[in-house]
Motif scaffolding. Structure first.
Motif, PDB file in Angstrom:
ATOM      1  N   VAL A 260       0.869  -1.179   0.000  1.00 57.73           N
ATOM      2  CA  VAL A 260       0.000   0.000   0.000  1.00 57.73           C
ATOM      3  C   VAL A 260       0.904   1.228   0.000  1.00 57.73           C
ATOM      4  O   VAL A 260       1.886   1.289   0.752  1.00 57.73           O
ATOM      5  N   THR A 261       0.585   2.217  -0.835  1.00 56.85           N
ATOM      6  CA  THR A 261       1.428   3.422  -0.927  1.00 56.85           C
ATOM      7  C   THR A 261       0.704   4.711  -0.571  1.00 56.85           C
ATOM      8  O   THR A 261       1.357   5.706  -0.249  1.00 56.85           O
ATOM      9  N   ASP A 262      -0.623   4.728  -0.641  1.00 55.69           N
ATOM     10  CA  ASP A 262      -1.338   5.972  -0.356  1.00 55.69           C
ATOM     11  C   ASP A 262      -2.815   5.684  -0.102  1.00 55.69           C
ATOM     12  O   ASP A 262      -3.336   4.640  -0.523  1.00 55.69           O
ATOM     13  N   VAL A 263      -3.471   6.611   0.578  1.00 55.56           N
ATOM     14  CA  VAL A 263      -4.916   6.594   0.782  1.00 55.56           C
ATOM     15  C   VAL A 263      -5.403   7.997   0.457  1.00 55.56           C
ATOM     16  O   VAL A 263      -4.850   8.975   0.948  1.00 55.56           O
ATOM     17  N   ARG A 264      -6.439   8.079  -0.382  1.00 57.00           N
ATOM     18  CA  ARG A 264      -6.976   9.388  -0.765  1.00 57.00           C
ATOM     19  C   ARG A 264      -8.483   9.303  -0.883  1.00 57.00           C
ATOM     20  O   ARG A 264      -9.044   8.206  -0.931  1.00 57.00           O
TER      21      ARG A 264
ATOM     22  N   VAL B  79      -7.423   3.311  -2.097  1.00 52.51           N
ATOM     23  CA  VAL B  79      -6.190   2.802  -1.496  1.00 52.51           C
ATOM     24  C   VAL B  79      -5.272   2.412  -2.648  1.00 52.51           C
ATOM     25  O   VAL B  79      -5.578   1.473  -3.403  1.00 52.51           O
ATOM     26  N   ASP B  80      -4.155   3.131  -2.803  1.00 57.99           N
ATOM     27  CA  ASP B  80      -3.203   2.859  -3.885  1.00 57.99           C
ATOM     28  C   ASP B  80      -2.250   1.737  -3.484  1.00 57.99           C
ATOM     29  O   ASP B  80      -1.754   1.708  -2.349  1.00 57.99           O
TER      30      ASP B  80
ATOM     31  N   THR C 244      -7.139  11.784   5.625  1.00 56.03           N
ATOM     32  CA  THR C 244      -7.458  12.827   4.652  1.00 56.03           C
ATOM     33  C   THR C 244      -8.467  13.781   5.269  1.00 56.03           C
ATOM     34  O   THR C 244      -9.180  13.423   6.208  1.00 56.03           O
ATOM     35  N   ASP C 245      -8.532  14.968   4.748  1.00 50.56           N
ATOM     36  CA  ASP C 245      -9.493  15.962   5.215  1.00 50.56           C
ATOM     37  C   ASP C 245     -10.813  15.720   4.496  1.00 50.56           C
ATOM     38  O   ASP C 245     -10.909  15.917   3.287  1.00 50.56           O
ATOM     39  N   VAL C 246     -11.824  15.262   5.228  1.00 53.02           N
ATOM     40  CA  VAL C 246     -13.124  14.975   4.620  1.00 53.02           C
ATOM     41  C   VAL C 246     -14.182  15.987   5.048  1.00 53.02           C
ATOM     42  O   VAL C 246     -15.375  15.727   4.909  1.00 53.02           O
TER      43      VAL C 246
ATOM     44  N   SER D  99      -5.332  -2.303   7.403  1.00 52.93           N
ATOM     45  CA  SER D  99      -6.716  -1.946   7.732  1.00 52.93           C
ATOM     46  C   SER D  99      -6.892  -0.451   7.911  1.00 52.93           C
ATOM     47  O   SER D  99      -6.012   0.242   8.422  1.00 52.93           O
ATOM     48  N   LEU D 100      -8.073  -0.001   7.487  1.00 53.18           N
ATOM     49  CA  LEU D 100      -8.485   1.385   7.634  1.00 53.18           C
ATOM     50  C   LEU D 100      -9.859   1.397   8.272  1.00 53.18           C
ATOM     51  O   LEU D 100     -10.615   0.421   8.164  1.00 53.18           O
ATOM     52  N   GLY D 101     -10.197   2.503   8.880  1.00 56.66           N
ATOM     53  CA  GLY D 101     -11.545   2.710   9.372  1.00 56.66           C
ATOM     54  C   GLY D 101     -12.123   3.920   8.668  1.00 56.66           C
ATOM     55  O   GLY D 101     -11.434   4.896   8.417  1.00 56.66           O
ATOM     56  N   LEU D 102     -13.386   3.823   8.343  1.00 56.84           N
ATOM     57  CA  LEU D 102     -14.070   4.914   7.659  1.00 56.84           C
ATOM     58  C   LEU D 102     -15.335   5.251   8.435  1.00 56.84           C
ATOM     59  O   LEU D 102     -16.277   4.456   8.473  1.00 56.84           O
TER      60      LEU D 102
END
Length: 179
Positions: free
Chosen positions: A48-52, A64-65, A124-126, A146-149
Motif C-alpha cells: 500500500v502506498t497511499d490513501v486518498r 487505497v493505492d 485525509t481531510d473529509v 486496515s483502515l476505518g471509515l
C-alpha cells in the motif's frame, strides 16, 4: 339511457377518487449497492502506498493505492473499527463505521514502511463531504492493512479493484450519500 350515463360517470369518478398505488421509488442516482459485506479473495505482497478520498455527485470515494497487483479485500460495517494485531478499538466520527481490510502490507519486503501517515486518525481531510466523517489508519499486520471509515449513517456502498496506472492498482470504496 340515463341510468347507463350515471353508471359511467360513477365508474369514472371512482377511478379519479381512488388513490393510485404507490410507485416504486427509483434508486438514488441509480445506485443499487446495498450495505452488506463486500469482499474478494487473494493475497499480495504489493505494498500500500497511499490513501486518498474524493467527492462525487451521488457518493464519496476512498481509494487505497497499491504498488502492483492488489490482493483481495474485505469491507464491512462494524460496531467499532479495531486495530490490526491488537484488536484495540479506534473511535470514528459518524453514525456508522466501515472496517476496510486490504490484503496487502503497508511495508516492502524489507519491512520498510511504504505508507506511513502523518496522522493515523485523520488520513485525509473529509470536511464538507456528503457521507464521510473520518478516515483512520488501523495498522498493517501479517500482510494485511486496515483502515476505518466513519460515515454519516449506514448507507449503501460498493468496493472494487481498478488496474493502473502502469503496473499499480487501487482498491476503490464508494459510499452513497443516501439510500
Amino acid at each position: 339511457m340515463r341510468r347507463a350515463f350515471l353508471s359511467v360517470v360513477l365508474l369514472v369518478s371512482a377511478f379519479l377518487i381512488l388513490p393510485a398505488s404507490p410507485a416504486t421509488a427509483a434508486p438514488y442516482c441509480g445506485l443499487v449497492w446495498g450495505s452488506l459485506v463486500k469482499s474478494a479473495p487473494g493475497l499480495s505482497q504489493a505494498p500500500v502506498t497511499d490513501v486518498r478520498t474524493g467527492r462525487h455527485a451521488c457518493y464519496d470515494r476512498l481509494v487505497v493505492d497499491v504498488a502492483g497487483d492488489a490482493g483481495g479485500y474485505t469491507v464491512s460495517y462494524v460496531p467499532q473499527v479495531v486495530q490490526d494485531g491488537s484488536g484495540y478499538p479506534i473511535a470514528t466520527r459518524g453514525g456508522a463505521a466501515l472496517q476496510i481490510t486490504v490484503n496487502d502490507p503497508a511495508h516492502d519486503t524489507s519491512y520498510a514502511p511504504t505508507y506511513s501517515p502523518a496522522n493515523a486518525l485523520e488520513l485525509t481531510d473529509v470536511a464538507g463531504y456528503g457521507t464521510f466523517r473520518q478516515v483512520v489508519f488501523a495498522g498493517s499486520y501479517e500482510g494485511y492493512t486496515s483502515l476505518g471509515l466513519g460515515v454519516r449513517a449506514r448507507l449503501p456502498f460498493r468496493a472494487f479493484v481498478l488496474d493502473g496506472p502502469g503496473t499499480s492498482s487501487r482498491l476503490v470504496v464508494d459510499v452513497a450519500h443516501r439510500w
